[in-house]
Write an enzyme that holds these catalytic residues in place. Structure first.
Site, PDB file in Angstrom:
ATOM      1  N   ARG A  20       0.794  -1.229   0.000  1.00  0.00           N
ATOM      2  CA  ARG A  20       0.000   0.000   0.000  1.00  0.00           C
ATOM      3  C   ARG A  20       0.829   1.282   0.000  1.00  0.00           C
ATOM      4  NH1 ARG A  20      -3.973  -0.816   4.807  1.00  0.00           N
ATOM      5  NH2 ARG A  20      -2.638  -2.579   5.314  1.00  0.00           N
ATOM      6  N   LYS A 340      27.705  25.867   2.923  1.00  0.00           N
ATOM      7  CA  LYS A 340      27.937  24.433   2.793  1.00  0.00           C
ATOM      8  C   LYS A 340      29.375  24.150   3.135  1.00  0.00           C
ATOM      9  CE  LYS A 340      29.872  22.245  -0.090  1.00  0.00           C
ATOM     10  NZ  LYS A 340      30.564  21.730  -1.252  1.00  0.00           N
ATOM     11  N   TYR A 355      26.734  32.907  -1.297  1.00  0.00           N
ATOM     12  CA  TYR A 355      26.998  31.474  -1.249  1.00  0.00           C
ATOM     13  C   TYR A 355      28.412  31.279  -0.722  1.00  0.00           C
ATOM     14  CZ  TYR A 355      28.338  26.778  -2.401  1.00  0.00           C
ATOM     15  OH  TYR A 355      28.818  25.500  -2.294  1.00  0.00           O
TER      16      TYR A 355
END
Ligand code: UD1
Ligand code: CA
Length: 457
Positions: A20, A340, A355
Site C-alpha cells: 500500500r 555548505k 553562497y
C-alpha cells in the site's frame, strides 16, 4: 531480578511487502523525522537496554539488511522466505532465540513511534513473572485489529483477530498493538505449537497467549496510547506518524527551554539538538544532524541540515545551511545566504545573498552582500580561506582555491583569482572611466534618429 541484568533479544519484523505504500523502496526504509522507521525501532530497542537484535526481512530485501547492519552492526538478519504470518516470521529468527534469553521482545518495524519506556514496561512485566505480555491500546476505531480478550479480573485470556472474532468480541475496543514480550526460555516451545487454523490460514503470533495460558503461564496486557502504536501501511499513515513524532519533538524542545513562536510550523529531526533560550521563528525546517547553541536565534523560513550553530549566533530569515556548515558564537548569517561545508568563526557576518561553500571565514570578518565562493570547476571542489577581520566588498566572486589574508579588504565587484596578503586592498574589476557630457550627446543623437523614423512612417 531487575530488567537490566536480564538478557534480552529483540526480534524486529520487517518482512511485510508494504504494497500500500506504492513504493519502490521498502516500507520500513521510509523516513519519519529524518530517519527510517526501522531506525526508530532499533533506537527504542537500544533505549530499553536490549542489546541483542534480530531483524526479519523479506527475500531480496538487501536494502533493509544494509540499513539494519548500518544502524545495529551487531544485529543478525534473517530472511523469511514465505510470508506465512507473524509467528512464522518470529520463528525465522529461531536460531537467535535459541541462544537463550530471559526476555524476547517482538516488534514491528512499521510501528516506529514505540518508545524505549514502553519496551521497558513490557520487560518489567516479564521480570514481574509474566510468561507473555502483549501491548494493548484503546482504539478509536478497532476495525482490523486483534482484540484483547480479558476475564473478569482483567487478565489477558486471548487475542482474537478481526476475521476470527465473534460479534461480541468485535465490540471490544482494547486492541493488540502487535508488540509482545515473551519469556525467552519458553518462547521456542510456545511458538512451535502455533498452528495456522484461522480465517487467513496464517501462523498468528497472537495465538501464543492461549497456548501460554494452557501452560499455566501468566499473561498480561501493557497499555500504550493509540498514537504511540500507530502502524504505517500507507503514505497517509506515514504522514500521521510524522505528525505525532513532530509534536513529541517540539514538546521536548520547549520543555528544555526553547521558544517556538509557532511550533506547529517548525519541523525537527530525530536528532536535533537545541540549547537553552534558543528562539525558533515560524517555518523553520531542521534536517538531520543539527545542533544549535544556547541563546541562538533561527529566524523564519530557514532550512538547516548537518549544521552546527554556536551560542548567541543568528541565522536567517531565509537562510540555507547545508551539511558541514559550522557557525561560530555570535556570528550572523542573514537572508538568502547558503552555507555548505564552511566554518564561520565567532563574530563573523555573512548578512545578505551569499553562497559560502568549502570555506573558512575568520573571526569578525565581514562578507558583503552577494559574495560567492566559486568552489567547483565541474570536477573538483576547492577551498576559500578568509582571515580574521577581513572585509569582502559586495558582489565579490572568490575563485577558489584562494586565500584572503587577515584584515585585508577586497573591493566590491571583484573577481578574486589570486591570494590577497594580510591587510592589503585587492581590487579586481574593470577600472572606472568617465566621459564628461557623453550622456547629453547620446540623447541628442538618439532623439534625432527617432524623429526621422517617425516622419518616414
Ligand atoms: C497484527 C496482529 C494484530 C494487531 C495488528 C496491529 C497478528 C496475527 N496480528 O495484525 O493482532 O492488532 O498487527 O497492527 O500478529 N510480518 C512479517 N511476516 C509475516 C507477517 C507479518 O514480517 O509473515 C510483519 C509485517 O511486516 C508487519 C507485522 O509483521 O510489520 C504485522 O503484520 P501484519 O500482516 O500487518 O499484521 P496485522 O494483520 O496488521
Ligand atoms: Ca499491519
Amino acid at each position: 531480578m531487575p530488567p537490566t541484568s536480564r538478557k534480552a533479544l529483540a526480534v524486529v519484523l520487517a518482512a511485510g511487502e508494504g504494497t500500500r505504500m506504492k513504493s519502490d523502496k521498502a516500507k520500513v526504509l521510509h523516513a519519519v523525522a529524518g530517519r527510517s522507521m526501522l531506525a526508530h525501532v532499533l533506537a527504542s530497542v537500544a533505549a530499553a537496554d536490549v542489546t541483542d537484535v534480530a531483524v526479519v526481512i523479506g527475500p531480496g530485501r538487501e536494502d533493509v539488511r544494509a540499513e539494519a547492519q548500518k544502524l545495529a552492526p551487531h544485529s543478525q538478519v534473517f530472511v523469511q522466505a514465505d510470508r506465512l504470518g507473524t509467528a512464522h516470521a518470529v520463528l525465522a529468527a529461531g536460531s537467535a532465540i535459541g541462544a537463550g534469553y530471559d526476555d524476547l521482545i517482538v516488534l514491528f518495524a512499521d510501528t516506529p513511534l514505540v518508545t524505549g519506556e514502553t519496551i521497558r514496561a513490557l520487560r518489567d512485566a516479564l521480570a514481574a513473572g509474566a510468561g507473555v505480555a502483549a501491548l494493548g491500546f484503546m482504539a478509536e476505531n478497532p476495525f482490523g485489529y486483534g482484540r484483547l480478550l480479558q476475564d473478569d479480573s482483567s487478565r489477558l485470556i486471548a487475542i482474537r483477530e478481526e476475521k476470527d472474532a465473534s460479534e461480541a468480541e468485535r465490540a471490544i475496543r482494547l486492541c493488540n498493538a502487535g508488540l509482545m514480550a515473551i519469556d525467552g526460555h519458553r518462547a521456542l516451545e510456545l511458538l512451535g505449537r502455533i498452528e495456522a487454523q484461522n480465517a487467513k490460514g496464517e501462523y498468528y503470533l497472537t495465538d501464543i497467549v492461549e497456548i501460554a495460558r494452557g501452560e499455566s503461564l501468566e499473561t498480561r496486557v501493557v497499555v500504550a496510547t493509540e498514537s504511540e502504536v500507530l502502524g504505517v501501511n500507507d503514505r497517509i499513515q506515514l504522514a500521521q506518524a510524522e505528525a505525532v513524532l513532530q509534536a513529541r519533538l517540539r514538546r521536548a524542545a520547549m520543555m528544555s527551554g526553547v521558544t517556538m513562536i509557532a511550533p506547529e510550523t517548525v519541523f525537527l529531526a530525530h536528532d536535533t539538538i537545541l540549547g537553552r533560550d534558543v528562539l525558533i521563528e515560524p517555518h523553520v525546517v531542521f534536517g538531520p544532524g543539527v545542533a544549535v547553541g544556547d541563546g541562538a536565534t533561527i529566524h523564519a523560513f530557514s532550512h538547516l541540515e548537518g549544521a552546527q550553530i554556536g551560542a548567541m549566533a543568528t541565522v536567517g530569515p531565509y537562510a540555507r545551511l547545508r551539511p558541514g556548515a559550522c557557525v561560530g558564537e555570535k556570528a550572523k548569517i542573514g537572508n538568502f545566504v547558503e552555507l555548505k561545508n564552511a566554518e564561520i568563526a565567532p563574530g563573523a557576518k555573512v548578512n545578505h545573498l551569499s553562497y559560502v561553500g568549502d570555506a573558512d571565514i575568520g573571526a569578525n570578518a565581514n562578507i558583503g552582500a552577494g559574495t560567492i565562493t566559486c568552489n567547483y570547476d565541474g570536477f573538483f571542489k576547492y577551498r576559500t580561506v578568509i582571515g580574521a577581520n577581513a572585509f569582502i566588498g559586495s558582489n565579490t566572486a572568490l575563485v577558489a582555491p584562494v586565500t584572503i589574508g587577515e584584515g585585508a579588504y577586497v573591493g566590491s565587484g571583484s573577481v578574486v583569482t589570486k591570494n590577497v596578503p594580510a591587510d592589503a586592498l585587492a581590487v579586481a574589476r574593470g577600472r572606472q572611466m568617465e566621459k564628461s557630457g557623453w550622456a547629453n550627446a547620446f540623447r541628442a543623437v538618439q532623439t534625432a534618429r527617432k524623429e526621422k523614423a517617425r516622419k518616414q512612417d
